[in-house]
Design a protein around this motif. Structure first.
Motif, short mmCIF file in Angstrom:
data_model
loop_
_atom_site.label_atom_id
_atom_site.label_comp_id
_atom_site.label_asym_id
_atom_site.label_seq_id
_atom_site.Cartn_x
_atom_site.Cartn_y
_atom_site.Cartn_z
N SER A 28 -7.56 -6.08 2.86
CA SER A 28 -6.49 -5.08 2.74
C SER A 28 -7.04 -3.68 2.95
N LEU A 29 -6.15 -2.79 3.29
CA LEU A 29 -6.49 -1.37 3.38
C LEU A 29 -5.60 -0.60 2.42
N LEU A 30 -6.20 0.27 1.65
CA LEU A 30 -5.42 1.16 0.79
C LEU A 30 -5.82 2.59 1.12
N GLY A 31 -4.86 3.48 1.16
CA GLY A 31 -5.24 4.83 1.52
C GLY A 31 -4.25 5.89 1.10
N GLN A 32 -4.58 7.08 1.47
CA GLN A 32 -3.76 8.24 1.18
C GLN A 32 -3.76 9.14 2.41
N LYS A 34 1.58 17.34 1.49
CA LYS A 34 2.15 16.24 0.72
C LYS A 34 1.32 15.02 1.05
N LYS A 35 1.30 14.07 0.15
CA LYS A 35 0.51 12.87 0.36
C LYS A 35 1.44 11.67 0.47
N SER A 36 1.06 10.70 1.26
CA SER A 36 1.74 9.41 1.25
C SER A 36 0.70 8.34 0.95
N SER A 37 1.04 7.40 0.10
CA SER A 37 0.15 6.24 -0.10
C SER A 37 0.35 5.28 1.05
N VAL A 38 -0.71 4.57 1.38
CA VAL A 38 -0.63 3.55 2.42
C VAL A 38 -1.16 2.24 1.87
N ILE A 39 -0.37 1.19 2.05
CA ILE A 39 -0.80 -0.16 1.65
C ILE A 39 -0.67 -1.08 2.85
N TYR A 40 -1.79 -1.63 3.28
CA TYR A 40 -1.77 -2.65 4.33
C TYR A 40 -2.36 -3.89 3.68
N ASN A 54 -7.02 -2.24 -10.54
CA ASN A 54 -6.71 -1.76 -9.18
C ASN A 54 -6.19 -0.33 -9.18
N ILE A 55 -5.33 -0.04 -10.15
CA ILE A 55 -4.73 1.30 -10.21
C ILE A 55 -5.81 2.34 -10.51
N ARG A 56 -6.69 2.00 -11.45
CA ARG A 56 -7.77 2.92 -11.80
C ARG A 56 -8.68 3.16 -10.59
N ASN A 57 -9.00 2.07 -9.93
CA ASN A 57 -9.87 2.13 -8.75
C ASN A 57 -9.30 3.05 -7.67
N TYR A 99 2.81 -8.72 5.07
CA TYR A 99 2.41 -9.14 3.72
C TYR A 99 2.54 -8.03 2.68
N SER A 100 2.83 -6.84 3.14
CA SER A 100 2.87 -5.70 2.22
C SER A 100 4.28 -5.51 1.65
N ALA A 101 4.72 -6.48 0.89
CA ALA A 101 6.04 -6.37 0.23
C ALA A 101 5.99 -5.21 -0.76
N GLU A 102 7.10 -4.56 -0.90
CA GLU A 102 7.13 -3.36 -1.75
C GLU A 102 6.67 -3.64 -3.19
N PRO A 103 7.01 -4.79 -3.80
CA PRO A 103 6.54 -5.04 -5.18
C PRO A 103 5.01 -5.10 -5.31
N VAL A 104 4.32 -5.33 -4.22
CA VAL A 104 2.85 -5.25 -4.22
C VAL A 104 2.42 -3.87 -4.71
N GLY A 105 3.15 -2.86 -4.27
CA GLY A 105 2.85 -1.49 -4.69
C GLY A 105 3.46 -1.13 -6.02
N ASP A 106 4.60 -1.73 -6.35
CA ASP A 106 5.24 -1.45 -7.64
C ASP A 106 4.34 -1.82 -8.80
N TYR A 107 3.59 -2.89 -8.62
CA TYR A 107 2.90 -3.46 -9.77
C TYR A 107 1.39 -3.52 -9.66
N PHE A 108 0.85 -3.57 -8.47
CA PHE A 108 -0.45 -4.21 -8.45
C PHE A 108 -1.54 -3.62 -7.56
N ALA A 109 -1.21 -3.21 -6.35
CA ALA A 109 -2.26 -2.93 -5.36
C ALA A 109 -3.16 -1.77 -5.77
N GLY A 110 -2.57 -0.76 -6.43
CA GLY A 110 -3.39 0.37 -6.86
C GLY A 110 -2.71 1.72 -6.71
#
Lengths: 429, 429
Positions: free
Chosen positions: A105-109, A382-388, B84-87, B347-358
């Protein structure tokens, strides 16, 4: 200037919400501008500024003329200041980042500039080209592509605008300037008119009507902050130069009758010297009427037993400007929790920061340094989070996500995960 | 779910200011809390929550009991999410910096955490432990030393609080929790009472009274933002899975009747498939009453001629959540100007970000992604500028500073420089 022990000093802190009438007037102006747009702007400009404008937009010719009109010494100083301000704010810039996870996965800002920003510049006697620099340069450094300036016409019933303001705009490459001020200009920036397209954020100081209008449109657009009266606190010990201390106190006191200038010292001797010096310097100050009211009504010399107690007082005051004129001023920097800008040592007079050194002069007033910062590049991004998320990631973590969603009663959230687990899991199996 | 061309869709954007009565009620509550403090909190809790509290502070025993009461699967999921959120938020941290100038001056920016932060946590059926994590962890990462939680008592006339909320607090090491909600709790956090010391900033979502109270105390303390209804926009092409798209739209629609779920697509085929899937999935959704109102009243499938037009639509919508389910989703990331959180790929369903990815789930709503950011570590720090000017610097630049000050009519500012030039210059000569 009164001298009293710090523990007897009560901190005044009042948030300015305006009167009911002022609030109602501002609401009416905003609604009228939303409805009548340019017509309303022209009407209010005639009503409040006494000028009937033929065209709201300042022409390129006017900008050029103003620039030629101002003296060369001013332009030289302005350019040097601009260079320093730009240089300092460049260091505040931040990059987007993207972090690769072990599961693919990729996580970013992502960091992006705001697109369009409006700057309010007061007119008339309170026309400050330095504020044009301090508002516009951080926005430019952030990468804001459209910077719009609004300022009321100010020259005796003419459409003209203070040439120093226009010259500063021209120097910075700002060419979208409108001759309109007050609550009506804030409404125009927030909602747009035929002449003025709406912006994403409004910055800059103004009178009570401007402040109330900014508060009113907050949410439709972003605003910088509602500025209160300016203040300075100077912490000084026996070794400080009383003449410097007094001059620096007065440089804040001359702003406004509501300004506050406070000396915190562990030296009775310095307290008395500064008291005398303030008296002496005040007599020959051009703005002595204003400064003497500020000194007598909102200022004080506070004595403390030792510098450590002084630091506590400073943190409670949360000053906009803090000067530290003690031996080894750097030694207490780590203990200053609340201050907008900190000036260390005998040469760091507050006007160095107001005009020239590089840091911003738009600072948290009214004790808000407890939670606010100087205007800075972050105010214009402004920032946007990115989740891949990867397939592995959803298969490994889907159950946890569903657990948390279901506990909160959001079955629909859980199902958006479940539908993927069922389908992708099956393909795998 | 209606299908219409994007250009026929009008974006609704309304800032919630409450009714005159609601505003007056909130003002009264705040004034009463300022005057009567704890007595007012206990009175309002009895009046609004139907509970007569013996003690406002939640005990350590209650926190322990709640933590033992919740199930192990929940705690496991919560811990993984917290990690994950802390990270993720650790990567947002910034350092202070100090920049040495050629003339011996130092210019810098000190970054400090806010000292004390209050988090509002709604009670009753809308008790979301995930929001406890999303509010508190960025504050902890920033270094905030005192995090206070307020939440209304919620268990049928008892003083108890939702155990999942308390368990989440306990997991994060938050031990200062008060059983008080509504506008009265916001007043207490802003002004303090006998039990609750005032904070520097208030975060967290609440009902209209909480929102109005936050707006009212803004300036006395900082606030996060006034959250509007949640929304999602999904950009998808022919290749997207209609089942996934529908499930993700519904995961937002189930929040609230005011929620908005929008699909932007260049595929007529996908539009029809998603329309069918939404219908099908909606029928078996537990919260179908809420979701169907959101879908029929505030949602739409918007068709565009090509993805490029879709990107323009997205930037105009400035969605809180954006899912991109097109081929090569990463290819358009650079063109997305306005979005709170961007979810890329199937695979990046929105609830992934609501709860978990970081990344944070507290995001700019109501189109404010044009100028606002997800809640982040910067929301819990403040900056101070530092100026340590050298003797060389003041001697070299004093004249420019005086020029700028005098042009603005601030002779007192100029003199605070002049007194130094005269004295220090003389010592040199």
């Amino acid at each position: 200037m009164r001298i009293l022990p710090a523990k007897e000093f009560a901190i005044k802190r009042e948030v300015e919400y305006g009167t009911v009438e002022q609030n109602q007037a501002v609401k009416n102006i905003i609604q009228t501008v939303m409805k009548d747009k340019d017509v309303a702007l022209i009407k209010y400009t005639e009503q409040f500024d006494g000028v009937r404008c033929s065209d709201l937009k300042v022409t390129a010719q006017e900008l050029d003329d103003a620039h030629e009109q101002v003296d060369a010494e001013f332009l030289t100083a302005l350019r040097k200041a601009s260079y320093n301000i730009r240089n300092f704010h460049e260091k505040q810039k931040r990059n987007s980042w993207m972090d690769l996870q072990e599961d693919g996965s990729l996580l970013g800002q992502v960091v992006r500039p705001l697109k369009r920003v409006g700057i309010y510049v007061p007119g008339g006697t309170a026309a400050y080209p330095s504020s044009v620099l301090m508002n516009a340069i951080p926005a430019q450094v952030a990468g804001v592509s459209e910077i719009v300036m609004v300022t009321p016409p100010s020259t005796n019933g003419q459409e003209g605008i203070n040439p120093y303001i226009l010259a500063a705009a021209k120097e910075l490459g700002i060419h979208e300037v409108y001759r309109v001020g007050g609550a009506q200009s804030i409404a125009a920036l927030a909602y747009g008119t035929e002449s003025i397209r709406p912006v994403d954020k409004i910055c800059g100081p103004g009178n009570i009507y401007v402040a109330l209008a900014k508060r009113e449109v907050y949410g439709v657009v972003d605003i910088d902050s509602i500025a209160g009266p300016t203040d300075i606190t100077i912490m000084a010990d026996e070794a400080a130069d009383a003449g410097y201390v007094a001059a620096d106190l007065l440089s804040q006191a001359e702003h406004d009758e509501m300004s506050s200038a406070i000396l915190v010292t562990d030296s009775e001797n310095l307290a008395l010297q500064v008291q005398n010096e303030v008296e002496k310097q005040l007599k020959v100050l051009p703005r002595k009427d204003i400064a003497s009211k500020s000194i007598s009504q909102n200022s004080a010399i506070l004595t403390v037993d030792h510098i450590k107690e002084g630091i506590e007082v400073v943190n409670q005051l949360a000053p906009e400007h803090l000067e530290v004129m003690i031996e080894e001023p750097m030694s207490i920097l780590g203990q200053i929790e609340n201050a907008g800008a900190i000036f260390l040592g005998r040469y760091s007079a507050e006007p160095v920061g107001d005009y020239f050194a590089g840091p911003n002069h738009i600072l948290p007033t009214n004790g808000t340094a407890r939670f606010s910062s100087p205007l800075n590049v972050d105010d214009f991004i402004k920032k946007s989070s990115v989740i891949y998320y990867s397939k592995d990631a959803i298969l490994q973590n889907g159950e946890y996500i569903m657990e948390l969603a279901r506990q909160e009663g959001f079955e629909g959230h859980a199902r958006s995960i479940q539908i993927r687990l069922e389908k992708e899991g099956r393909h795998d199996g």
